[in-house]
Design a protein around this motif. Sequence first.
Motif, PDB file in Angstrom:
ATOM      1  N   ARG A 140      36.266  13.519 -99.836  1.00  0.00           N
ATOM      2  CA  ARG A 140      37.285  12.476 -99.979  1.00  0.00           C
ATOM      3  C   ARG A 140      37.072  11.738-101.288  1.00  0.00           C
ATOM      4  N   VAL A 141      38.125  11.575-102.068  1.00  0.00           N
ATOM      5  CA  VAL A 141      38.055  10.856-103.334  1.00  0.00           C
ATOM      6  C   VAL A 141      38.837   9.559-103.203  1.00  0.00           C
ATOM      7  N   ARG A 142      38.186   8.457-103.553  1.00  0.00           N
ATOM      8  CA  ARG A 142      38.808   7.143-103.436  1.00  0.00           C
ATOM      9  C   ARG A 142      38.970   6.515-104.814  1.00  0.00           C
ATOM     10  N   PRO A 143      40.147   5.967-105.122  1.00  0.00           N
ATOM     11  CA  PRO A 143      40.369   5.366-106.442  1.00  0.00           C
ATOM     12  C   PRO A 143      39.650   4.033-106.574  1.00  0.00           C
ATOM     13  N   ALA A 144      39.326   3.694-107.821  1.00  0.00           N
ATOM     14  CA  ALA A 144      38.719   2.400-108.134  1.00  0.00           C
ATOM     15  C   ALA A 144      39.268   1.971-109.487  1.00  0.00           C
ATOM     16  N   GLY A 145      40.498   1.453-109.464  1.00  0.00           N
ATOM     17  CA  GLY A 145      41.173   1.134-110.718  1.00  0.00           C
ATOM     18  C   GLY A 145      41.519   2.412-111.446  1.00  0.00           C
ATOM     19  N   ASP A 146      41.041   2.556-112.689  1.00  0.00           N
ATOM     20  CA  ASP A 146      41.273   3.778-113.459  1.00  0.00           C
ATOM     21  C   ASP A 146      40.157   4.794-113.278  1.00  0.00           C
ATOM     22  N   GLY A 147      39.285   4.566-112.311  1.00  0.00           N
ATOM     23  CA  GLY A 147      38.225   5.511-111.993  1.00  0.00           C
ATOM     24  C   GLY A 147      38.345   5.956-110.547  1.00  0.00           C
ATOM     25  N   ALA A 148      37.358   6.737-110.097  1.00  0.00           N
ATOM     26  CA  ALA A 148      37.377   7.215-108.713  1.00  0.00           C
ATOM     27  C   ALA A 148      35.973   7.651-108.319  1.00  0.00           C
ATOM     28  N   VAL A 149      35.708   7.612-107.017  1.00  0.00           N
ATOM     29  CA  VAL A 149      34.430   8.083-106.483  1.00  0.00           C
ATOM     30  C   VAL A 149      34.704   9.022-105.317  1.00  0.00           C
ATOM     31  N   ALA A 150      33.814   9.990-105.134  1.00  0.00           N
ATOM     32  CA  ALA A 150      33.918  10.936-104.030  1.00  0.00           C
ATOM     33  C   ALA A 150      32.826  10.616-103.011  1.00  0.00           C
ATOM     34  N   VAL A 151      33.165  10.713-101.723  1.00  0.00           N
ATOM     35  CA  VAL A 151      32.215  10.391-100.655  1.00  0.00           C
ATOM     36  C   VAL A 151      32.309  11.442 -99.554  1.00  0.00           C
ATOM     37  N   THR A 152      31.233  11.541 -98.785  1.00  0.00           N
ATOM     38  CA  THR A 152      31.204  12.385 -97.597  1.00  0.00           C
ATOM     39  C   THR A 152      31.179  11.473 -96.380  1.00  0.00           C
ATOM     40  N   GLU A 153      32.163  11.608 -95.515  1.00  0.00           N
ATOM     41  CA  GLU A 153      32.244  10.750 -94.346  1.00  0.00           C
ATOM     42  C   GLU A 153      31.309  11.229 -93.243  1.00  0.00           C
ATOM     43  N   VAL A 154      30.815  10.269 -92.449  1.00  0.00           N
ATOM     44  CA  VAL A 154      30.060  10.605 -91.250  1.00  0.00           C
ATOM     45  C   VAL A 154      31.031  11.221 -90.252  1.00  0.00           C
ATOM     46  N   ARG A 155      30.718  12.400 -89.748  1.00  0.00           N
ATOM     47  CA  ARG A 155      31.619  13.078 -88.821  1.00  0.00           C
ATOM     48  C   ARG A 155      31.700  12.306 -87.514  1.00  0.00           C
ATOM     49  N   VAL A 168      27.163   9.073-103.119  1.00  0.00           N
ATOM     50  CA  VAL A 168      28.389   8.590-103.754  1.00  0.00           C
ATOM     51  C   VAL A 168      28.429   9.196-105.154  1.00  0.00           C
ATOM     52  N   ARG A 169      29.533   9.857-105.505  1.00  0.00           N
ATOM     53  CA  ARG A 169      29.636  10.567-106.771  1.00  0.00           C
ATOM     54  C   ARG A 169      30.801  10.029-107.602  1.00  0.00           C
ATOM     55  N   GLY A 170      30.531   9.720-108.847  1.00  0.00           N
ATOM     56  CA  GLY A 170      31.597   9.366-109.768  1.00  0.00           C
ATOM     57  C   GLY A 170      32.362  10.609-110.179  1.00  0.00           C
ATOM     58  N   VAL A 171      33.685  10.518-110.233  1.00  0.00           N
ATOM     59  CA  VAL A 171      34.535  11.683-110.495  1.00  0.00           C
ATOM     60  C   VAL A 171      35.188  11.566-111.867  1.00  0.00           C
ATOM     61  N   ASP A 172      35.097  12.637-112.643  1.00  0.00           N
ATOM     62  CA  ASP A 172      35.840  12.738-113.897  1.00  0.00           C
ATOM     63  C   ASP A 172      37.293  13.049-113.541  1.00  0.00           C
ATOM     64  N   LEU A 173      38.196  12.118-113.800  1.00  0.00           N
ATOM     65  CA  LEU A 173      39.584  12.294-113.375  1.00  0.00           C
ATOM     66  C   LEU A 173      40.296  13.417-114.122  1.00  0.00           C
ATOM     67  N   ALA A 174      39.810  13.782-115.289  1.00  0.00           N
ATOM     68  CA  ALA A 174      40.461  14.860-116.047  1.00  0.00           C
ATOM     69  C   ALA A 174      40.171  16.231-115.438  1.00  0.00           C
ATOM     70  N   THR A 175      38.976  16.389-114.840  1.00  0.00           N
ATOM     71  CA  THR A 175      38.568  17.705-114.351  1.00  0.00           C
ATOM     72  C   THR A 175      38.220  17.741-112.868  1.00  0.00           C
ATOM     73  N   GLY A 176      37.909  16.577-112.278  1.00  0.00           N
ATOM     74  CA  GLY A 176      37.506  16.538-110.880  1.00  0.00           C
ATOM     75  C   GLY A 176      36.038  16.807-110.657  1.00  0.00           C
ATOM     76  N   VAL A 177      35.247  16.990-111.705  1.00  0.00           N
ATOM     77  CA  VAL A 177      33.820  17.275-111.545  1.00  0.00           C
ATOM     78  C   VAL A 177      33.030  15.965-111.491  1.00  0.00           C
ATOM     79  N   ASP A 178      31.767  16.071-111.029  1.00  0.00           N
ATOM     80  CA  ASP A 178      30.903  14.893-110.923  1.00  0.00           C
ATOM     81  C   ASP A 178      30.514  14.377-112.307  1.00  0.00           C
ATOM     82  N   ARG A 179      30.459  13.039-112.425  1.00  0.00           N
ATOM     83  CA  ARG A 179      29.961  12.405-113.650  1.00  0.00           C
ATOM     84  C   ARG A 179      28.612  11.756-113.413  1.00  0.00           C
ATOM     85  N   TRP A 180      28.387  11.247-112.216  1.00  0.00           N
ATOM     86  CA  TRP A 180      27.130  10.609-111.844  1.00  0.00           C
ATOM     87  C   TRP A 180      27.022  10.602-110.337  1.00  0.00           C
ATOM     88  N   SER A 181      25.852  10.274-109.808  1.00  0.00           N
ATOM     89  CA  SER A 181      25.671  10.232-108.362  1.00  0.00           C
ATOM     90  C   SER A 181      24.649   9.173-107.982  1.00  0.00           C
TER      91      SER A 181
END
Length: 383
Positions: A140-155, A168-181
């Motif tokens: 799941r990717v959640r927006p944060a202004g002009d950025g976004a983070v990806a998370v894994t939910e507890v089932r 928690v992973r920072g997402v590069d919006l241009a490519t969808g790949v991780d930027r940081w974690s």
Amino acid sequence: MTRDGHPETAVIELDRPPAGPRSRPPRRRRWRTAATLAGCLLLGAAAPPRSGPVTGPPLPARVALLSAGGLLLVADPPALTAYGRDGRVRWRGPAPVGAWSAASTADLILVTGRDSARQVTGTWAYAVGTGEVRWYRPDRVRPAGDGAVAVTEVRSVADPGQRIQGTVRGVDLATGVDRWSVPVPSTAVLATTLGRVVVVHDSGLARVHDTRDGAPLGETRLPPAGYAPDNPLVVGAHLVLRHPGPGGAALGGYDLPALTPRWRRLLPAGETTSAGCAAVLCLTGVRDRRALDPATGGQVWRWPGGAAWRAGPDDGDPTRQVLLRTARADGHTLVATVGRDGPRPGPVLPAGTRDCHPVADALACRGPHGRLAVWPSGSAGRT
């Protein structure tokens, strides 16, 4: 209404916030109460339409309606169709599996899918102008202004999406790949705001990270509370936590990003905080609805009878929240918007209208006859 059938009038005064180095002189304004507002809307329903709705194609029960980025998204696999506030098609693209929610960030619309057990199937990123699929992620990717983070939910079958785990992973919006974690040792709840993400661990440790590089911006230990997606709430540049106190439930306000404590006050019995309110912290009681300044905790406005209105879907617009109420007499749906200045009347929708979503300054719904119907702000009409 009074006993003789005339609208009851009353005055809502802005309370003066507590004195402080940043406090501003309050402006006194008068707001319609729930009785006056409902009266105006009911009169609008009886009057001839000023501008009827723009109607569109049939919307079968199987299709999912979502709104984000000023567009209405109609998911009817295999197609995802985007409509503007004028009811016209903006683009068509491939529909995600189990489209569940949508949000916008930068020039993208992020659509999250869920399966029949409401577990995340992934996030699809669409170009807001063309509908081109830029990338896909299985989390799941959640927006944060002009950025976004990806998370894994507890089932969880009972309450999916309540907590996160893993990383928690920072997402590069241009490519969808991780930027940081950033690792999450156990479980946590997460809130986002412009350029920042707040992670509250189950131990009560709260950290604020920059969405550009994950750098820590603030840290504190919050009091024990029922941490959930709606607690704490991020309102503008402030975080507000609902927690038990010596005299009952209490609210505490903190500055962001430093998480410096600023105010604390008791929460009256029967009141709960409401997510999705615009620029203010909204509270819903047994009968009334009111708003607090998230910077001071001072009351901004009170709406007698406002608790009878239900919140509509949130389209991410930070300036207002849409509220709905069904009129008992004829089944029409009354619409109001709530912002920092209090409640304002919106369109009056015909009986049988349902599944409404804000689209820019309009409201898109399933009309009484099952077709797309879009009402401009302030209009009233029939389909």
